[in-house]
Design a protein around this motif. Structure first.
Motif, PDB file in Angstrom:
ATOM      1  N   PHE A  81       0.789  -1.288   0.010  1.00  0.00           N
ATOM      2  CA  PHE A  81       0.117   0.183  -0.009  1.00  0.00           C
ATOM      3  C   PHE A  81       0.801   1.162  -0.096  1.00  0.00           C
ATOM      4  CE2 PHE A  81      -2.055   3.234   2.461  1.00  0.00           C
ATOM      5  CZ  PHE A  81      -3.361   3.626   1.667  1.00  0.00           C
ATOM      6  N   ARG A  82       2.079   1.296   0.829  1.00  0.00           N
ATOM      7  CA  ARG A  82       2.772   2.581   0.810  1.00  0.00           C
ATOM      8  C   ARG A  82       3.406   2.563  -0.743  1.00  0.00           C
ATOM      9  NH1 ARG A  82       4.024   0.837   6.304  1.00  0.00           N
ATOM     10  NH2 ARG A  82       5.777  -0.417   5.257  1.00  0.00           N
ATOM     11  N   VAL A 132       2.102   1.942  -3.587  1.00  0.00           N
ATOM     12  CA  VAL A 132       1.093   2.231  -4.249  1.00  0.00           C
ATOM     13  C   VAL A 132       0.911   3.851  -4.131  1.00  0.00           C
ATOM     14  CG1 VAL A 132      -1.301   2.326  -4.733  1.00  0.00           C
ATOM     15  CG2 VAL A 132      -0.249   0.329  -4.527  1.00  0.00           C
ATOM     16  N   CYS A 133       1.064   4.151  -2.752  1.00  0.00           N
ATOM     17  CA  CYS A 133       0.825   5.732  -2.646  1.00  0.00           C
ATOM     18  C   CYS A 133       2.044   6.483  -2.943  1.00  0.00           C
ATOM     19  CB  CYS A 133       0.859   5.818  -0.862  1.00  0.00           C
ATOM     20  SG  CYS A 133      -0.569   5.316   0.000  1.00  0.00           S
ATOM     21  N   LYS A 145       1.269   6.818  -6.785  1.00  0.00           N
ATOM     22  CA  LYS A 145      -0.156   7.285  -7.075  1.00  0.00           C
ATOM     23  C   LYS A 145      -0.151   8.553  -8.475  1.00  0.00           C
ATOM     24  CE  LYS A 145      -0.497  11.453  -4.030  1.00  0.00           C
ATOM     25  NZ  LYS A 145      -1.008  11.948  -3.036  1.00  0.00           N
ATOM     26  N   ASP A 168      -5.636  10.875  -3.510  1.00  0.00           N
ATOM     27  CA  ASP A 168      -5.303  10.546  -2.004  1.00  0.00           C
ATOM     28  C   ASP A 168      -6.763   9.967  -1.493  1.00  0.00           C
ATOM     29  OD1 ASP A 168      -6.489  12.994  -2.278  1.00  0.00           O
ATOM     30  OD2 ASP A 168      -5.504  13.966  -0.521  1.00  0.00           O
ATOM     31  N   SER A 210      -8.991   8.190  -2.996  1.00  0.00           N
ATOM     32  CA  SER A 210      -9.141   6.930  -3.473  1.00  0.00           C
ATOM     33  C   SER A 210      -8.068   5.958  -2.746  1.00  0.00           C
ATOM     34  CB  SER A 210      -8.978   6.802  -4.953  1.00  0.00           C
ATOM     35  OG  SER A 210      -9.692   7.606  -5.842  1.00  0.00           O
ATOM     36  N   LEU A 211      -6.894   6.538  -2.237  1.00  0.00           N
ATOM     37  CA  LEU A 211      -6.210   5.680  -1.473  1.00  0.00           C
ATOM     38  C   LEU A 211      -6.593   5.527  -0.239  1.00  0.00           C
ATOM     39  CD1 LEU A 211      -2.592   7.225  -2.718  1.00  0.00           C
ATOM     40  CD2 LEU A 211      -3.491   4.769  -2.922  1.00  0.00           C
ATOM     41  N   LEU A 248      -9.011   2.534  -0.517  1.00  0.00           N
ATOM     42  CA  LEU A 248      -8.113   1.232  -0.686  1.00  0.00           C
ATOM     43  C   LEU A 248      -7.484   1.034   0.618  1.00  0.00           C
ATOM     44  CD1 LEU A 248      -6.958  -1.041  -2.402  1.00  0.00           C
ATOM     45  CD2 LEU A 248      -4.895   0.646  -2.858  1.00  0.00           C
ATOM     46  N   ASN A 249      -7.168   1.895   1.443  1.00  0.00           N
ATOM     47  CA  ASN A 249      -6.672   1.514   2.660  1.00  0.00           C
ATOM     48  C   ASN A 249      -7.749   0.960   3.495  1.00  0.00           C
ATOM     49  OD1 ASN A 249      -4.597   1.862   5.078  1.00  0.00           O
ATOM     50  ND2 ASN A 249      -6.330   2.929   5.983  1.00  0.00           N
ATOM     51  N   LEU A 252     -10.909   3.086  -8.207  1.00  0.00           N
ATOM     52  CA  LEU A 252     -10.048   1.923  -8.203  1.00  0.00           C
ATOM     53  C   LEU A 252     -10.288   0.585  -9.069  1.00  0.00           C
ATOM     54  CD1 LEU A 252      -9.923   1.827  -4.001  1.00  0.00           C
ATOM     55  CD2 LEU A 252      -8.443   2.649  -5.479  1.00  0.00           C
TER      56      LEU A 252
END
Length: 431
Positions: free
Chosen positions: A41-42, A44-45, A48, A55, A57-58, A61-62, A107
């Motif tokens: 996940f980090r 992907v961040c 981005k 952010d 959308s992230l 996802l989180n 997403l």
């Protein structure tokens, strides 16, 4: 497993080739592949901007990853999560339902998750008699594992671009600082020089400097500023060379060796015991025993005899004192001046005068004060005075004011350079 099957969306949402391609790619996962979900996940961040998600959308996802029970996403496990919109809204800090659905669609469009819709469009899981999940409908996280290497590559690429942009901005800041300082130095050394054109060009270039821009914009601006800096450097080098040339012309024109072998005068008076140097007049006078043992003394009102084959300079508005201290004696009394000469040493008077200009700038002595001292004392004597001031810089509050005072006294013929150098020499021998 169900992620290997192709499913179509529920309701009025149409099936597209992009959705089909993403579902097929999600099924091409190497066996026994797993990845830490939070590290992924980090990554992907960090990527981005390359992936094309926001952010918000992230944040969704989180929340989806938090519903996956294990710490690692594994190809051998079930990767479908089926939270309700209410639970997703709670874990996204109260995000509105319409906003939540919009970011879920983002997403899916970015290929980070795949929809696994049930026959009625609800999200749920069927469990066996022992409580194990048999089939689930919701959001499949398999694309995250399938594209993990792609995300890492995109994150590394963006990190490299950001590092390059940071280096370009640093070089740009250094170039701006250099130009500002060189312009100040140019105005100080040569106030009459026309620097308005260069200043206008510099202001025009930095006026269009954006706060955020691609690296190419900053590189183009850096190239223009670098040319301007080179132009300023060349200009200052020409000014420095002109000062050296003026010093050489003064030395060659006003200080010539006497060609008469019978002359009792020497080109440079020493600081020995046989003679006494007096700076109260434009010409120096000596008190010494002649070859016959008699004592000769020049009367104050007498005109100094003209030496055979000697050069008589034309009259000037201000009488300059002749060079009076031998260079070795100056360097012995003032050794610190050698550190500021070319290549860290002083071997002749030209190098001493060059070092004196550097020391003048370092001690913040104005160009006017130093030029006035050169006009009254002469270039060599003014450089010697700067060497003496450097030796006592820790005891002199205002080197510029001190130099002006010495120049004033020399103009009134009340200053002698020999005692100053002699005192420094004696202090160094005593130490």
């Amino acid at each position: 497993m169900e992620r290997g099957n192709v499913t179509t969306p529920f309701g009025r949402r149409a099936m597209t080739l992009g959705m089909l391609a993403r579902q097929i790619a999600a099924g091409d996962i190497p066996p026994k592949q797993s990845v830490d979900k939070w590290k992924l996940f980090r990554t992907v961040c960090e990527a981005k901007a390359e992936i094309g998600i926001s952010d918000r959308s992230l944040a969704v996802l989180n929340a989806l990853l938090s519903f996956y029970p294990a710490a690692e996403l594994s190809s051998e496990g079930r990767l479908v999560v089926f939270p309700s919109n209410v639970q997703l809204s709670l874990r996204t800090h109260g995000m509105a339902g319409t906003t939540l659905r919009r970011h879920l669609a983002c997403l899916v469009e970015a290929g980070l998750i795949v929809r696994r819709d049930s026959p009625n469009g609800k999200r749920y899981a069927r469990k066996s008699r022992n409580g194990a999940i048999g089939e689930a409908f919701g959001f499949d996280l398999a694309p995250l594992i399938a594209r993990a290497d792609e995300f890492r590559g995109a994150a590394a690429k963006l990190a490299a671009e950001q590092q390059h942009l940071r280096l370009v901005r640093e070089r740009l800041s250094l170039c701006r600082r250099d130009i500002t300082k060189l312009l100040e130095l140019s105005r100080e050394i040569s106030p009459d020089a026309d620097c308005e054109g260069l200043e206008s060009e510099f202001q025009h270039l930095i006026a269009g400097l954006p706060r955020k821009a691609p690296a190419g914009v900053f590189e183009a601006l850096l190239e223009k500023l670098a040319k301007l800096r080179d132009s300023l450097t060349n200009r200052l080098e020409i000014l420095l060379n002109s000062e050296k040339t003026a010093a050489n012309d003064h030395q060659d024109g006003c200080h010539k060796q006497n060609s008469d072998p019978d002359s009792q005068f020497e080109s440079e008076p020493g600081l020995g015991k046989g003679g006494e140097v007096d700076l109260a007049d434009n010409s120096y006078r000596t008190k010494s025993h002649d070859r016959t043992g008699g004592l000769e003394q020049q009367q104050p009102n007498e005109t100094p005899p003209r030496l055979p084959n000697s050069f008589v300079p034309p009259a000037a508005p201000v009488d300059r004192l002749r060079r009076q201290i031998p260079l070795p004696a100056v360097l012995q009394a003032c050794p610190q001046i050698a550190d500021y000469g070319p290549s860290g040493r002083v071997q002749n008077w030209n190098e001493l005068m060059t070092a004196a200009i550097v020391v003048r700038t370092m001690l913040e002595v104005s160009a006017d004060a130093y030029e006035d001292a050169c006009a009254v004392l002469g270039y060599e004597n003014a450089a010697t005075v700067m060497a003496c001031i450097l030796e006592r810089a820790d005891r002199i509050n205002s080197p510029g004011g001190y130099l002006r005072d010495l120049t004033r006294r020399a103009r009134q013929k009340a200053f002698s350079l020999a005692p100053m150098v002699g005192a420094l020499s004696q202090a160094r021998r005593a130490a």
